[in-house]
Design a protein around this motif. Structure first.
Motif, PDB file in Angstrom:
ATOM      1  N   GLN A 196     -10.131   5.692   8.195  1.00 19.14           N
ATOM      2  CA  GLN A 196      -9.426   6.021   7.125  1.00 19.14           C
ATOM      3  C   GLN A 196      -8.359   5.006   7.258  1.00 19.14           C
ATOM      4  O   GLN A 196      -7.662   4.682   6.495  1.00 19.14           O
ATOM      5  CB  GLN A 196      -8.671   7.499   7.414  1.00 19.14           C
ATOM      6  CG  GLN A 196      -8.096   7.881   6.084  1.00 19.14           C
ATOM      7  CD  GLN A 196      -7.590   9.334   6.248  1.00 19.14           C
ATOM      8  OE1 GLN A 196      -7.253   9.532   7.377  1.00 19.14           O
ATOM      9  NE2 GLN A 196      -7.888   9.908   5.205  1.00 19.14           N
ATOM     10  N   GLY A 197      -8.047   4.404   8.467  1.00 22.22           N
ATOM     11  CA  GLY A 197      -6.694   3.534   8.705  1.00 22.22           C
ATOM     12  C   GLY A 197      -6.658   2.471   7.769  1.00 22.22           C
ATOM     13  O   GLY A 197      -5.482   2.134   7.527  1.00 22.22           O
ATOM     14  N   ARG A 198      -7.630   1.800   7.300  1.00 26.23           N
ATOM     15  CA  ARG A 198      -7.615   0.535   6.377  1.00 26.23           C
ATOM     16  C   ARG A 198      -7.185   1.126   5.294  1.00 26.23           C
ATOM     17  O   ARG A 198      -6.119   0.274   4.473  1.00 26.23           O
ATOM     18  CB  ARG A 198      -8.987  -0.221   6.338  1.00 26.23           C
ATOM     19  CG  ARG A 198      -9.466  -0.948   7.384  1.00 26.23           C
ATOM     20  CD  ARG A 198      -8.596  -2.117   7.823  1.00 26.23           C
ATOM     21  NE  ARG A 198      -8.687  -3.148   8.826  1.00 26.23           N
ATOM     22  CZ  ARG A 198      -7.823  -3.810   9.486  1.00 26.23           C
ATOM     23  NH1 ARG A 198      -6.823  -4.050   8.914  1.00 26.23           N
ATOM     24  NH2 ARG A 198      -8.060  -4.394  10.428  1.00 26.23           N
ATOM     25  N   ALA A 199      -7.607   2.016   4.705  1.00 26.17           N
ATOM     26  CA  ALA A 199      -7.276   2.523   3.307  1.00 26.17           C
ATOM     27  C   ALA A 199      -5.763   2.905   3.469  1.00 26.17           C
ATOM     28  O   ALA A 199      -4.906   2.898   2.388  1.00 26.17           O
ATOM     29  CB  ALA A 199      -8.075   3.809   2.810  1.00 26.17           C
ATOM     30  N   LEU A 200      -5.303   3.651   4.256  1.00 18.78           N
ATOM     31  CA  LEU A 200      -3.833   3.989   4.299  1.00 18.78           C
ATOM     32  C   LEU A 200      -3.083   2.967   4.765  1.00 18.78           C
ATOM     33  O   LEU A 200      -1.844   2.819   4.192  1.00 18.78           O
ATOM     34  CB  LEU A 200      -3.631   4.994   5.825  1.00 18.78           C
ATOM     35  CG  LEU A 200      -4.374   6.347   5.573  1.00 18.78           C
ATOM     36  CD1 LEU A 200      -4.434   7.008   7.153  1.00 18.78           C
ATOM     37  CD2 LEU A 200      -3.668   7.461   4.906  1.00 18.78           C
ATOM     38  N   LEU A 201      -3.318   1.872   5.556  1.00 18.15           N
ATOM     39  CA  LEU A 201      -2.503   0.721   5.484  1.00 18.15           C
ATOM     40  C   LEU A 201      -2.269  -0.023   4.061  1.00 18.15           C
ATOM     41  O   LEU A 201      -1.217  -0.391   3.797  1.00 18.15           O
ATOM     42  CB  LEU A 201      -3.331  -0.089   6.325  1.00 18.15           C
ATOM     43  CG  LEU A 201      -2.611  -1.458   6.771  1.00 18.15           C
ATOM     44  CD1 LEU A 201      -1.109  -1.149   7.468  1.00 18.15           C
ATOM     45  CD2 LEU A 201      -3.401  -2.471   7.784  1.00 18.15           C
ATOM     46  N   LEU A 202      -3.356  -0.091   3.327  1.00 22.88           N
ATOM     47  CA  LEU A 202      -3.143  -0.573   1.942  1.00 22.88           C
ATOM     48  C   LEU A 202      -2.344   0.339   1.153  1.00 22.88           C
ATOM     49  O   LEU A 202      -1.405  -0.473   0.480  1.00 22.88           O
ATOM     50  CB  LEU A 202      -4.504  -0.433   1.210  1.00 22.88           C
ATOM     51  CG  LEU A 202      -4.833  -1.076  -0.104  1.00 22.88           C
ATOM     52  CD1 LEU A 202      -4.339  -2.636   0.005  1.00 22.88           C
ATOM     53  CD2 LEU A 202      -6.207  -0.958  -0.701  1.00 22.88           C
ATOM     54  N   GLU A 203      -2.221   1.736   1.257  1.00 25.61           N
ATOM     55  CA  GLU A 203      -1.233   2.354   0.643  1.00 25.61           C
ATOM     56  C   GLU A 203       0.299   2.155   1.165  1.00 25.61           C
ATOM     57  O   GLU A 203       1.142   1.948   0.070  1.00 25.61           O
ATOM     58  CB  GLU A 203      -1.569   3.980   0.794  1.00 25.61           C
ATOM     59  CG  GLU A 203      -2.589   4.306  -0.127  1.00 25.61           C
ATOM     60  CD  GLU A 203      -2.637   5.847  -0.201  1.00 25.61           C
ATOM     61  OE1 GLU A 203      -1.506   6.449  -0.832  1.00 25.61           O
ATOM     62  OE2 GLU A 203      -3.628   6.589   0.155  1.00 25.61           O
ATOM     63  N   VAL A 204       0.238   1.969   2.254  1.00 23.06           N
ATOM     64  CA  VAL A 204       1.643   1.696   2.932  1.00 23.06           C
ATOM     65  C   VAL A 204       2.198   0.169   2.419  1.00 23.06           C
ATOM     66  O   VAL A 204       3.228   0.069   1.920  1.00 23.06           O
ATOM     67  CB  VAL A 204       1.482   1.716   4.781  1.00 23.06           C
ATOM     68  CG1 VAL A 204       2.845   0.915   5.260  1.00 23.06           C
ATOM     69  CG2 VAL A 204       1.203   3.052   4.922  1.00 23.06           C
ATOM     70  N   LYS A 205       1.268  -0.635   2.398  1.00 19.62           N
ATOM     71  CA  LYS A 205       1.410  -1.943   1.770  1.00 19.62           C
ATOM     72  C   LYS A 205       2.128  -1.833   0.345  1.00 19.62           C
ATOM     73  O   LYS A 205       3.140  -2.838  -0.086  1.00 19.62           O
ATOM     74  CB  LYS A 205       0.297  -3.008   2.070  1.00 19.62           C
ATOM     75  CG  LYS A 205      -0.038  -3.366   3.320  1.00 19.62           C
ATOM     76  CD  LYS A 205      -1.288  -4.155   3.405  1.00 19.62           C
ATOM     77  CE  LYS A 205      -1.358  -5.579   2.936  1.00 19.62           C
ATOM     78  NZ  LYS A 205      -2.762  -6.217   2.880  1.00 19.62           N
ATOM     79  N   GLU A 206       1.367  -1.107  -0.334  1.00 17.47           N
ATOM     80  CA  GLU A 206       1.562  -0.823  -1.795  1.00 17.47           C
ATOM     81  C   GLU A 206       3.154  -0.282  -1.779  1.00 17.47           C
ATOM     82  O   GLU A 206       3.987  -0.642  -2.681  1.00 17.47           O
ATOM     83  CB  GLU A 206       0.799   0.017  -2.268  1.00 17.47           C
ATOM     84  CG  GLU A 206      -0.490  -0.917  -2.858  1.00 17.47           C
ATOM     85  CD  GLU A 206      -1.495  -0.082  -3.447  1.00 17.47           C
ATOM     86  OE1 GLU A 206      -1.063   1.228  -3.754  1.00 17.47           O
ATOM     87  OE2 GLU A 206      -2.607  -0.423  -3.880  1.00 17.47           O
ATOM     88  N   ALA A 207       3.527   0.483  -1.026  1.00 14.94           N
ATOM     89  CA  ALA A 207       4.839   1.152  -0.854  1.00 14.94           C
ATOM     90  C   ALA A 207       5.798   0.345  -0.447  1.00 14.94           C
ATOM     91  O   ALA A 207       6.871   0.404  -1.038  1.00 14.94           O
ATOM     92  CB  ALA A 207       4.752   2.463  -0.011  1.00 14.94           C
ATOM     93  N   VAL A 208       5.563  -0.501   0.393  1.00 10.37           N
ATOM     94  CA  VAL A 208       6.554  -1.529   0.996  1.00 10.37           C
ATOM     95  C   VAL A 208       6.798  -2.518  -0.067  1.00 10.37           C
ATOM     96  O   VAL A 208       8.210  -3.036  -0.293  1.00 10.37           O
ATOM     97  CB  VAL A 208       5.992  -2.051   2.240  1.00 10.37           C
ATOM     98  CG1 VAL A 208       7.036  -3.450   2.695  1.00 10.37           C
ATOM     99  CG2 VAL A 208       6.113  -1.067   3.153  1.00 10.37           C
ATOM    100  N   CYS A 209       5.827  -2.846  -0.845  1.00 13.83           N
ATOM    101  CA  CYS A 209       5.886  -3.982  -1.821  1.00 13.83           C
ATOM    102  C   CYS A 209       6.949  -3.449  -3.069  1.00 13.83           C
ATOM    103  O   CYS A 209       7.699  -4.004  -3.479  1.00 13.83           O
ATOM    104  CB  CYS A 209       4.452  -4.212  -2.544  1.00 13.83           C
ATOM    105  SG  CYS A 209       4.410  -5.770  -3.584  1.00 13.83           S
ATOM    106  N   VAL A 210       6.515  -2.251  -3.105  1.00 14.00           N
ATOM    107  CA  VAL A 210       7.455  -1.413  -4.323  1.00 14.00           C
ATOM    108  C   VAL A 210       9.002  -1.451  -4.047  1.00 14.00           C
ATOM    109  O   VAL A 210       9.951  -1.657  -4.745  1.00 14.00           O
ATOM    110  CB  VAL A 210       7.091  -0.034  -4.601  1.00 14.00           C
ATOM    111  CG1 VAL A 210       7.979   0.656  -5.394  1.00 14.00           C
ATOM    112  CG2 VAL A 210       5.875  -0.111  -5.537  1.00 14.00           C
ATOM    113  N   ASP A 211       9.144  -1.050  -2.701  1.00 15.01           N
ATOM    114  CA  ASP A 211      10.609  -0.593  -2.117  1.00 15.01           C
ATOM    115  C   ASP A 211      10.568  -1.233  -0.651  1.00 15.01           C
ATOM    116  O   ASP A 211      10.000  -0.647   0.176  1.00 15.01           O
ATOM    117  CB  ASP A 211      10.718   0.781  -2.008  1.00 15.01           C
ATOM    118  CG  ASP A 211      12.480   1.052  -1.245  1.00 15.01           C
ATOM    119  OD1 ASP A 211      12.859   0.349  -1.197  1.00 15.01           O
ATOM    120  OD2 ASP A 211      12.534   2.266  -1.212  1.00 15.01           O
TER     121      ASP A 211
END
Length: 841
Positions: free
Chosen positions: A149-164
Motif C-alpha cells: 500500500q505504501g506507493r498509493a499512500l505516498l501518492l496521496e501524501v504528494k498530492e496533499a503537499v502539493c495543495v498545501d
C-alpha cells in the motif's frame, strides 16, 4: 482541522507562461481533450475547440487552456485554474513525468519530498502510519494497512503537499516519531527550514498575524538566539573535553525522553544530540544541558549555563500580556500532540512564572515533557503546549489525579489531544443562584469517552510501531495487555453507540470513524503480537555474523588446502599422460579417455566453486564503512543489499558444490573403471607375452636386439584392444617384447589411476568449506527486520561484528584470490595437456 490555504489562482494573462511551462517539461498537447475534461471543461466546449482547430494540436491546447484560465464550465468545481489542478489533471491522463517535473519546478515543498520518495524504508513504513496520516489530513480515507500500500499512500501524501506546502512539515513530523523513518523526517525538516523559496511562500501567507511592539519581539528573538548559542557553546566545549560523556552514554540517558527516542540513533556527534535537545527545550528551561555539565564537572561550560539561567530568571518576570501570541517553542502540527488549558482569568497581573507554576502543579513530574508553545487571550486566556504522543495515557492519568488543583487555578477546560480531560460546564437552570458552585458542574471523563479512546488508539499505535523495533521484554508484555484492555473498551463503546446511532446523524459519523480506527488498531495489534512471537529469534542475525566471523578464516584455510590437494591430483593425472602419449593402445582404452575428460570437467567445477566462495570475501571487502553507520542508525538499506548479495553467494555456492560433487563422482567412477580395465589389459598382455615367448622358443627379452625394439615401436601395435593380443602380434620375439612393454604401460597407467583414486579421497576440504557455508545458509532478507528490533547497545555490538567481518575479509581476500588464480592456472594447464596427449598420433 487546520485551514488549508487556497492555491493561488492563475489568470488569462498567465496563458503564455502555462504553455511555456508545459512545453519545457515535455507536454505537447497529446490527449488534450481528456486533459480539458479533468480540468473541468465540458465535452461540448471541447468539441467546439477540436472542430475549430482540427488537426492543430498546439492550437487546441492553447484554446483549451484559455477556457480553463477563464474558469469556463465546471473549472471552479475542479479546484479552479491553479498549478495544482493542472498537475492533478496531467496525472489523470497518464502524464506523471510531466506532472512531477512541474511539481518540483513550481512547488519547492514537492521538490524536497521528491528527494525521498524512492526510499524503501519510507515506502514500507507508510502502511503502518495510516492512522496518523489520516488525522493529519495527508490521506483522504482510512484503510487497513497492507503490504503493497505504501506507493498509493505516498501518492496521496504528494498530492496533499502539493495543495498545501505546510503539510510537508506535518509529514516530516510524523516520520520523526517512528524510529525507522526518523532520519528521513529530520532531513526533510532541515531542507524545509533552509529553503529560501518556502520562506518567501511563508512571507506571502495572508493569514492573520498579530504584531507585538518591537521591544518585546526583540526580547523574544534575543532569548531564542541565546538558547541556541548556549547549546552550541556548551556542545563545542563537551566535544573537546576529555571528561565529557561518550556519545553512547548521551544516547542511553536521553533515550528516556520519548520526544527524542526515535531520532537519537541518527545523531553522529555531541552537536547533533544537543541540537535535538535544543529543539524540544522551551526558552526558559535548559535543565537537560545543565545535568550533563554538572554530572561530568565540565567547569568551562558552567559560566555559560549560569549566564543563560540569569537571563531566564529575568525573562520569567515578563508580564503575560507582553507574551501573547509569542512562540515559546516549536508547536506540534498534530492535534494529538497538543494540550490546551483554558484559564478563567485575565492575563493582567500574571507573569511567565505563573504559567510555569500551573504546569508543574497540574502535570507533576511529567511537566518536564510538556513544552509551552503559545499563550492567547480572549475573555480568558488559553495556554497551548506540546507533548510526546506516547505519554498520552500517563498525562491523562496525572491530570485526573490533580482535579482539585485545576479548580483552584480556575481552569475551565483542559484537553490532551482529542481527549477533554477536564471541563467546567454551565448548568441550564436559570432559577439557580449565579455562583460557580450552583451554575457550573465538572465534566467527568468516562473510560468509554470517544476522545479518550481515539487519543489512546493513536498513541498506542505509534508505540506499537516503535516497539516492533525493540527486543522483547516485560514492558512489551505489559504494553500488549494495555492494548488488549483498550480494545475491550472500544468494543464496549461501539456496542453502546450502535444502540443510539440511528437517532443522530452526527453520532453516526463519529460511530463510523471510531469503527474505522478500531479496525486499524486491531490490525496493528495482531501484527504486534506476531512480532512479539518472532522476537525470540531477534539475535539470529547477530549469531549469523558471529558464525561468519568465526568461519571466514577457517573457510580461507580450507580454500588453500583444497587448491593444494587439487594440484596434487592434477600432478598425478598429468604424470599418467606420459604413457597415454607414448602408447596408442592405452589412449584407445575408452575409460581412460572418459576419466581424463571427467577430470577436466571437475577442474572447471573446482574453479567455478572456488570463484563463488571467493566472491563472499570480495563482497564483504568491497562494502563501504557506511554499512556500519547505517546499522547504528537503523537505516538498513545498505545492509539489506549486503544481505541479498551474501545470501545469493551462499545459495550459488551450494548449487555449484552440487555440480562439483557430481563431477568428482563421475571422475571417481570412471577412474575406478579405468583402473580395473587397465589391470585386466595388463594381465591379458602378460598372458599373451608368455604365450608369445613360448611360441618364439622362450627367447629372453634381454636377448632381443635394439634394432628390433626400435622397429616394433615405429611399426605400431596393430589390433585394437579386445582382440587376443597373441593373435594380433603373432608369436615373434618382437611381439613378445612389445607385449611386455604394453603390459608395463597398462600397469603403470592402472597404478596411476589407483593413485588418483587415493587423491580423490583426500579432497575433503571442499566438503569442509561447504559444511561451513551450510551453517551460514540460514541468512535471508527477513533477518534484517530483526536488526530493527535490536536495542541501541545490541546494534552497536552488531555494528562492531560487521566491522570485524569487513576488516577480516579484506585481509583474507588476498589469500583466497591467490588460491583462485592458482586453481584457474591448474585448470588451463591440465586442459591443454589432456588435449595434447589425446590428439597424439
Amino acid at each position: 482541522m487546520t485551514s488549508v490555504p487556497s492555491p493561488p489562482e492563475l489568470k488569462i494573462n498567465d496563458l503564455a507562461e502555462v504553455l511555456q511551462l508545459l512545453r519545457r517539461h515535455g507536454y505537447s498537447g497529446v490527449k488534450c481533450f481528456d486533459l480539458g475534461l479533468y480540468l473541468g471543461l465540458s465535452p461540448t466546449t471541447l468539441d467546439v475547440i477540436m472542430l475549430n482547430h482540427k488537426g492543430d494540436i498546439e492550437s487546441c491546447l492553447r484554446e483549451c487552456l484559455a477556457k480553463w484560465l477563464e474558469k469556463a464550465d465546471d473549472v471552479q468545481e475542479k479546484g479552479g485554474p491553479t498549478i495544482y489542478s493542472l498537475v492533478s489533471a496531467l496525472r489523470k491522463i497518464g502524464k506523471n513525468g510531466v506532472a512531477d517535473k512541474i511539481d518540483m519546478n513550481k512547488h519547492p515543498a514537492c521538490k524536497i519530498l521528491a528527494c525521498y520518495t524512492s526510499k524503501r524504508s519510507l515506502v514500507s513504513a507508510l502502511a503502518r502510519l495510516v492512522m496518523l496520516l489520516y488525522e493529519a489530513e495527508l490521506i483522504k480515507e482510512m484503510i487497513l494497512p497492507a503490504k503493497n500500500q505504501g506507493r498509493a499512500l505516498l501518492l496521496e501524501v504528494k498530492e496533499a503537499v502539493c495543495v498545501d506546502y505546510r503539510k510537508l512539515k506535518v509529514f516530516a513530523d510524523i516520520l520523526c516519531k517512528i524510529t525507522t523513518t526518523a532520519k528521513i523526517g529530520n532531513a526533510i525538516v532541515k531542507q524545509y527550514d533552509n529553503n529560501n523559496d518556502l520562506k518567501e511562500v511563508d512571507a506571502d501567507d495572508k493569514r492573520l498575524k498579530i504584531y507585538l511592539p518591537k521591544k518585546v519581539t526583540s526580547e523574544f528573538d534575543l532569548m531564542r538566539m541565546k538558547l541556541k548559542d548556549t547549546f552550541f557553546k556548551v556542545g563545542s566545549i563537551m566535544k573537546n573535553n576529555p571528561q565529557s560523556p561518550s556519545l553512547v552514554y548521551l544516547k542511553y540517558v536521553l533515550d528516556s525522553y520519548e520526544a527524542l527516542k526515535p531520532q537519537l540513533p541518527q545523531c553522529r556527534d555531541v552537536h547533533d544530540i544537543l541540537h535535538l535537545v535544543c529543539d524540544i527545550c522551551p526558552l526558559d528551561d535548559i535543565r537537560v544541558l545543565e545535568f550533563f555539565v554538572n554530572k561530568f564537572k565540565i567547569e568551562e561550560a558552567k559560566p555559560i549555563i549560569e549566564e543563560y539561567k540569569k537571563a531566564v530568571e529575568e525573562f520569567k518576570k515578563t508580564e503575560l500580556t507582553n507574551c501573547l501570541e509569542e512562540k515559546f517553542s516549536k508547536a506540534s502540527p498534530l492535534k494529538c500532540e497538543r494540550i490546551t488549558i483554558v484559564v478563567d482569568k485575565k492575563a493582567n497581573d500574571l507573569i511567565l512564572n505563573d504559567i510555569e507554576s500551573l504546569s508543574s502543579a497540574v502535570f507533576d513530574k511529567l511537566a518536564q515533557h510538556v513544552r509551552l508553545n503559545v499563550i492567547r487571550e480572549d475573555n480568558s486566556f488559553t495556554i497551548t503546549c506540546s507533548f510526546p504522543l506516547v505519554l498520552s495515557q500517563q498525562l491523562i492519568t496525572v491530570v485526573q489525579s490533580n482535579i482539585p488543583i485545576l479548580r483552584a487555578k480556575r481552569v475551565k477546560r483542559l484537553t490532551i489531544g482529542y481527549c477533554t480531560v477536564y471541563e467546567v460546564q454551565k448548568i441550564d437552570d436559570t432559577s439557580a443562584p449565579a455562583t460557580i458552585e450552583s451554575d457550573e458542574q465538572q465534566f467527568t471523563l468516562s473510560l468509554t469517552d470517544s476522545g479518550l479512546l481515539k487519543q489512546l488508539m493513536i498513541s498506542l499505535s505509534v508505540q506499537m510501531i516503535n516497539r516492533e523495533d525493540e527486543v522483547i521484554n516485560e514492558d512489551s508484555i505489559t504494553f500488549m495487555k494495555e492494548a488488549e484492555s483498550l480494545k475491550e473498551a472500544l468494543d464496549t463503546k461501539i456496542k453502546m453507540m450502535n444502540e443510539s446511532v440511528a437517532e443522530s446523524g452526527e453520532l453516526k459519523e463519529e460511530f463510523e470513524k471510531l469503527k474505522e480506527l478500531k479496525g486499524i488498531f486491531e490490525n496493528q495489534l495482531e501484527l504486534f503480537k506476531l512480532e512479539l512471537k518472532n522476537q525470540a529469534q531477534a539475535d539470529d542475525i547477530q549469531r549469523f555474523f558471529a558464525t561468519l566471523n568465526q568461519n571466514l578464516p577457517r573457510i580461507a584455510m580450507a580454500f588453500d588446502s583444497s587448491v593444494t590437494e587439487t594440484e596434487g591430483l592434477v600432478t598425478e593425472a598429468t604424470g599418467g599422460l606420459k604413457e597415454i602419449r607414448e602408447h596408442k593402445k592405452v589412449r584407445e582404452v575408452h575409460k581412460v579417455k572418459e576419466s581424463y575428460e571427467s577430470l577436466k570437467n571437475a577442474m572447471e567445477a573446482v574453479h567455478a566453486y572456488l570463484d563463488k566462495v571467493n566472491g563472499l570475501y570480495q563482497t564483504l571487502k568491497d562494502q563501504p564503512q557506511e554499512v556500519v553507520k547505517d546499522i547504528e542508525s537503523r537505516d538498513m538499506e545498505s545492509t539489506e543489499q549486503l544481505t541479498d548479495k551474501i545470501n545469493k553467494i551462499l545459495q550459488d555456492s551450494t548449487v555449484q558444490y552440487a555440480v562439483l560433487l557430481e563431477c568428482f563422482k563421475e571422475f571417481a567412477t570412471n577412474c575406478n573403471d579405468a583402473q580395473h580395465e587397465l589391470t585386466r589389459l595388463k594381465e591379458e598382455a602378460e598372458l599373451s607375452q608368455r604365450r608369445a615367448a613360448y611360441a618364439a622358443g622362450g627367447t629372453a627379452v634381454g636377448g632381443v636386439a635394439a634394432s628390433v625394439l626400435v622397429g616394433i615401436f615405429t611399426a605400431g601395435i596393430g589390433a585394437a584392444v579386445g582382440i587376443p593380443l597373441a593373435l594380433s602380434l603373432g608369436g615373434t620375439a618382437a611381439a613378445t617384447t612389445l607385449l611386455l612393454v604394453l603390459a608395463i604401460a597398462f600397469g603403470n597407467t592402472a597404478e596411476r589411476f589407483g593413485k588418483m583414486n587415493e587423491r580423490i579421497e583426500r579432497l575433503k576440504q571442499f566438503k569442509e568449506i561447504q559444511n561451513m557455508i551450510d551453517e551460514l545458509n540460514g541468512l535471508t532478507t527477513e533477518n534484517i527486520a530483526k536488526v530493527r528490533r535490536m536495542t541501541l547497545s545490541q546494534r552497536i555490538d552488531f555494528a562492531m561484528k560487521m566491522k570485524s567481518t569487513l576488516e577480516q575479509s579484506m585481509e583474507l581476500f588476498n589469500k583466497t584470490s591467490f588460491g583462485l588464480k592458482t586453481a584457474e592456472q591448474i585448470k588451463i594447464d591440465f586442459t591443454n595437456k589432456v588435449e595434447e596427449a589425446f590428439s597424439a598420433n
